[in-house]
Structures are given as C-alpha cells and as structure tokens.
Design a protein around this motif. Structure first.
Motif, PDB file in Angstrom:
ATOM      1  N   GLY A  44       0.622  -1.379   0.040  1.00 58.90           N
ATOM      2  CA  GLY A  44       0.005  -0.150   0.121  1.00 58.90           C
ATOM      3  C   GLY A  44       0.872   1.246  -0.025  1.00 58.90           C
ATOM      4  N   LYS A  45       2.081   1.236   0.330  1.00 60.22           N
ATOM      5  CA  LYS A  45       3.129   2.272   0.352  1.00 60.22           C
ATOM      6  C   LYS A  45       3.529   2.792  -1.118  1.00 60.22           C
ATOM      7  CE  LYS A  45       4.874   0.762   4.873  1.00 60.22           C
ATOM      8  NZ  LYS A  45       6.457   0.469   5.408  1.00 60.22           N
ATOM      9  N   MET A  46       3.055   2.078  -2.008  1.00 58.39           N
ATOM     10  CA  MET A  46       3.439   2.488  -3.467  1.00 58.39           C
ATOM     11  C   MET A  46       2.565   3.585  -3.733  1.00 58.39           C
ATOM     12  SD  MET A  46       3.526  -1.514  -5.458  1.00 58.39           S
ATOM     13  CE  MET A  46       2.762  -0.541  -7.001  1.00 58.39           C
ATOM     14  N   LYS A  47       1.433   3.895  -3.508  1.00 53.95           N
ATOM     15  CA  LYS A  47       0.928   5.174  -3.798  1.00 53.95           C
ATOM     16  C   LYS A  47       1.333   6.288  -3.062  1.00 53.95           C
ATOM     17  CE  LYS A  47      -2.659   3.453  -6.147  1.00 53.95           C
ATOM     18  NZ  LYS A  47      -2.382   3.451  -7.654  1.00 53.95           N
ATOM     19  N   ILE A  48       2.016   6.176  -1.816  1.00 58.20           N
ATOM     20  CA  ILE A  48       2.597   7.379  -1.062  1.00 58.20           C
ATOM     21  C   ILE A  48       3.795   7.714  -1.867  1.00 58.20           C
ATOM     22  CG2 ILE A  48       3.989   7.741   0.920  1.00 58.20           C
ATOM     23  CD1 ILE A  48       1.902   5.664   2.445  1.00 58.20           C
ATOM     24  N   ILE A  49       4.676   6.671  -2.355  1.00 54.26           N
ATOM     25  CA  ILE A  49       5.606   6.901  -3.113  1.00 54.26           C
ATOM     26  C   ILE A  49       5.588   7.744  -4.402  1.00 54.26           C
ATOM     27  CG2 ILE A  49       7.907   5.915  -4.511  1.00 54.26           C
ATOM     28  CD1 ILE A  49       8.037   4.262  -2.003  1.00 54.26           C
ATOM     29  N   GLU A  50       4.463   6.977  -5.351  1.00 54.35           N
ATOM     30  CA  GLU A  50       4.080   7.416  -6.439  1.00 54.35           C
ATOM     31  C   GLU A  50       3.729   8.882  -6.584  1.00 54.35           C
ATOM     32  OE1 GLU A  50       2.592   3.355  -8.756  1.00 54.35           O
ATOM     33  OE2 GLU A  50       0.902   4.639  -7.566  1.00 54.35           O
ATOM     34  N   ILE A  55       6.066   9.265  -9.993  1.00 53.29           N
ATOM     35  CA  ILE A  55       6.470   8.130 -10.769  1.00 53.29           C
ATOM     36  C   ILE A  55       5.313   7.134 -10.623  1.00 53.29           C
ATOM     37  CG2 ILE A  55       8.791   8.451 -10.558  1.00 53.29           C
ATOM     38  CD1 ILE A  55       8.819   6.503  -8.177  1.00 53.29           C
ATOM     39  N   LYS A  56       5.407   6.325 -11.654  1.00 48.62           N
ATOM     40  CA  LYS A  56       4.443   4.900 -11.741  1.00 48.62           C
ATOM     41  C   LYS A  56       5.206   3.708 -11.491  1.00 48.62           C
ATOM     42  CE  LYS A  56       0.302   3.536 -12.141  1.00 48.62           C
ATOM     43  NZ  LYS A  56      -0.602   3.376 -11.031  1.00 48.62           N
ATOM     44  N   LEU A  57       4.842   2.979 -10.492  1.00 50.69           N
ATOM     45  CA  LEU A  57       5.452   1.558 -10.079  1.00 50.69           C
ATOM     46  C   LEU A  57       4.218   0.622 -10.554  1.00 50.69           C
ATOM     47  CD1 LEU A  57       7.075   2.723  -6.737  1.00 50.69           C
ATOM     48  CD2 LEU A  57       8.198   2.597  -8.818  1.00 50.69           C
ATOM     49  N   TRP A  58       4.919  -0.546 -10.534  1.00 54.87           N
ATOM     50  CA  TRP A  58       4.137  -1.984 -10.982  1.00 54.87           C
ATOM     51  C   TRP A  58       4.478  -2.804  -9.436  1.00 54.87           C
ATOM     52  CZ3 TRP A  58       6.235  -6.777 -10.650  1.00 54.87           C
ATOM     53  CH2 TRP A  58       7.560  -6.870 -10.638  1.00 54.87           C
ATOM     54  N   SER A  59       5.741  -2.531  -8.797  1.00 53.98           N
ATOM     55  CA  SER A  59       5.744  -2.916  -7.328  1.00 53.98           C
ATOM     56  C   SER A  59       6.657  -1.952  -6.816  1.00 53.98           C
ATOM     57  CB  SER A  59       6.527  -4.096  -7.336  1.00 53.98           C
ATOM     58  OG  SER A  59       7.760  -4.091  -7.917  1.00 53.98           O
ATOM     59  N   LEU A  60       6.713  -2.263  -5.316  1.00 51.24           N
ATOM     60  CA  LEU A  60       7.640  -1.452  -4.356  1.00 51.24           C
ATOM     61  C   LEU A  60       8.957  -2.108  -4.590  1.00 51.24           C
ATOM     62  CD1 LEU A  60       7.556   0.918  -2.537  1.00 51.24           C
ATOM     63  CD2 LEU A  60       7.125  -0.787  -0.452  1.00 51.24           C
ATOM     64  N   HIS A  61       9.850  -1.151  -4.833  1.00 50.98           N
ATOM     65  CA  HIS A  61      11.172  -1.898  -5.121  1.00 50.98           C
ATOM     66  C   HIS A  61      11.927  -1.763  -3.836  1.00 50.98           C
ATOM     67  CE1 HIS A  61      11.655   0.138  -9.444  1.00 50.98           C
ATOM     68  NE2 HIS A  61      10.584  -0.668  -9.228  1.00 50.98           N
ATOM     69  N   ALA A  62      12.968  -2.689  -3.257  1.00 49.31           N
ATOM     70  CA  ALA A  62      13.756  -3.005  -2.342  1.00 49.31           C
ATOM     71  C   ALA A  62      14.091  -1.743  -1.612  1.00 49.31           C
ATOM     72  CB  ALA A  62      14.572  -3.921  -2.479  1.00 49.31           C
ATOM     73  N   GLU A  63      14.846  -0.760  -2.429  1.00 53.27           N
ATOM     74  CA  GLU A  63      15.793   0.192  -1.863  1.00 53.27           C
ATOM     75  C   GLU A  63      14.505   1.129  -1.255  1.00 53.27           C
ATOM     76  OE1 GLU A  63      15.606  -1.188  -5.008  1.00 53.27           O
ATOM     77  OE2 GLU A  63      17.374  -0.248  -6.039  1.00 53.27           O
ATOM     78  N   MET A  64      13.298   1.198  -1.924  1.00 55.36           N
ATOM     79  CA  MET A  64      12.290   2.384  -1.515  1.00 55.36           C
ATOM     80  C   MET A  64      11.740   1.844  -0.255  1.00 55.36           C
ATOM     81  SD  MET A  64      10.332   2.879  -5.097  1.00 55.36           S
ATOM     82  CE  MET A  64      10.940   3.744  -6.509  1.00 55.36           C
ATOM     83  N   LEU A  65      11.563   0.547   0.011  1.00 55.40           N
ATOM     84  CA  LEU A  65      10.933  -0.009   1.265  1.00 55.40           C
ATOM     85  C   LEU A  65      11.720  -0.033   2.158  1.00 55.40           C
ATOM     86  CD1 LEU A  65       8.398  -1.691   2.262  1.00 55.40           C
ATOM     87  CD2 LEU A  65       9.760  -3.830   1.849  1.00 55.40           C
ATOM     88  N   TYR A  98      13.994   5.802 -10.752  1.00 53.13           N
ATOM     89  CA  TYR A  98      13.180   6.004  -9.764  1.00 53.13           C
ATOM     90  C   TYR A  98      13.626   5.883  -8.429  1.00 53.13           C
ATOM     91  CZ  TYR A  98      10.082   5.459 -13.715  1.00 53.13           C
ATOM     92  OH  TYR A  98       9.443   5.535 -14.904  1.00 53.13           O
ATOM     93  N   CYS A  99      14.290   4.805  -8.075  1.00 49.60           N
ATOM     94  CA  CYS A  99      14.847   4.557  -6.836  1.00 49.60           C
ATOM     95  C   CYS A  99      16.039   5.656  -6.614  1.00 49.60           C
ATOM     96  CB  CYS A  99      15.805   3.217  -6.708  1.00 49.60           C
ATOM     97  SG  CYS A  99      14.678   1.895  -6.530  1.00 49.60           S
ATOM     98  N   MET A 100      16.740   6.157  -7.780  1.00 45.04           N
ATOM     99  CA  MET A 100      17.760   7.071  -7.454  1.00 45.04           C
ATOM    100  C   MET A 100      17.158   8.436  -7.113  1.00 45.04           C
ATOM    101  SD  MET A 100      20.960   5.787  -7.493  1.00 45.04           S
ATOM    102  CE  MET A 100      21.649   7.511  -7.503  1.00 45.04           C
ATOM    103  N   LYS A 101      16.206   8.816  -7.704  1.00 39.54           N
ATOM    104  CA  LYS A 101      15.353   9.828  -7.559  1.00 39.54           C
ATOM    105  C   LYS A 101      14.942  10.099  -6.029  1.00 39.54           C
ATOM    106  CE  LYS A 101      11.444  12.547  -8.938  1.00 39.54           C
ATOM    107  NZ  LYS A 101      10.405  12.626 -10.097  1.00 39.54           N
ATOM    108  N   MET A 102      14.671   8.730  -5.493  1.00 44.60           N
ATOM    109  CA  MET A 102      14.193   8.665  -3.945  1.00 44.60           C
ATOM    110  C   MET A 102      15.647   8.750  -3.111  1.00 44.60           C
ATOM    111  SD  MET A 102      11.778   6.063  -2.258  1.00 44.60           S
ATOM    112  CE  MET A 102      11.333   6.252  -0.400  1.00 44.60           C
ATOM    113  N   ILE A 103      16.643   8.041  -3.447  1.00 46.16           N
ATOM    114  CA  ILE A 103      17.968   8.028  -2.735  1.00 46.16           C
ATOM    115  C   ILE A 103      18.716   9.411  -2.556  1.00 46.16           C
ATOM    116  CG2 ILE A 103      20.317   7.121  -2.933  1.00 46.16           C
ATOM    117  CD1 ILE A 103      18.866   4.748  -4.226  1.00 46.16           C
TER     118      ILE A 103
END
Length: 128
Positions: A44-50, A55-65, A98-103
């Motif tokens: 459910g955290k995908m929506k928060i990150i998106e 960005i648009k994700l099909w799954s939550l990436h390990a780095e993001m989680l 997308y992960c680099m954008k967050m990192i």
C-alpha cells in the motif's frame, strides 16, 4: 565495513520476495549496524511514493521499502543492493532511475550493488 558481508545479507533479504523472477533485496547500514532492510513486493506504500516522487510503479522496490521503513537518520548511511533469480542465480542490479530519485533525497554516503565482477559503488550526493 565489510562490503561483502552486507551484500550477502542483502542477497538473503532478496529471497523473501515472491514477486518476480528478479528478486531484489536492500540493506541500509550505519555504523556497521543494519538499520533497515527491504525486498521488492506489492504494498500500500506504493501510492505514497508514486504521489510524492511523481512516478508510476508496478511494485515497491527493495531500496524504496528499506528507506521508507527506516526509523533512524540516514545521513551517512550505506545502502547495499543485491538480488537472486528464482533459479538461484545472482541478479546484478544498479538502482533504477526512480530509486535514484528517492535515494538522492537523503544523505547516503554510498550505494553498493552487485556486478558480475564483484560490486560497484555510487556516491549519490558527491559534488561533480
């Protein structure tokens, strides 16, 4: 800091994922202590990150989680990323854009990820 030790822990974390053939794990380390970990999955955290990072994700990436679940200061922390395929083979995985954008929103000292020759490092906040 023993890079291979934490890379192996990230690889073990990846085995918790049941999403795809490419199972990715991430471990965040600070002061030689693991402060967070994650693996790719639906959440459910995908929506928060998106919404936050547009960005648009099909799954939550390990780095993001791992970043989202961390309750400690990330300043100077090190992120390790590794993966395994369902058949047991190693996955070589540089963080996606997308992960680099967050990192880059945090003050990580370094990001290490597996390559066929061992590992490579990214210093995301190093001035160019």
């Amino acid at each position: 800091m023993n890079i291979y030790k934490f890379m192996n822990i990230a690889k073990e974390e990846s085995k918790k994922s049941t999403l795809t053939d490419w199972r990715i794990g991430a471990v965040i380390v600070k002061g030689n202590k693991i402060i967070s970990r994650g693996h790719n999955k639906f959440s459910g955290k995908m929506k928060i990150i998106e919404q936050k990072y547009n960005i648009k994700l099909w799954s939550l990436h390990a780095e993001m989680l791992a970043i989202m679940d961390c309750t400690e200061d990330l300043n100077g922390a090190v992120l390790f990323i590794a993966g395994t395929k369902m058949n047991g083979n190693t996955v070589y995985c540089r963080p996606c854009k997308y992960c680099m954008k967050m990192i880059k929103q945090f003050s990580f000292h370094a990001i290490y990820y597996l390559t066929k020759d061992g590992f490579e490092a990214i210093y995301p906040n190093k001035e160019k």
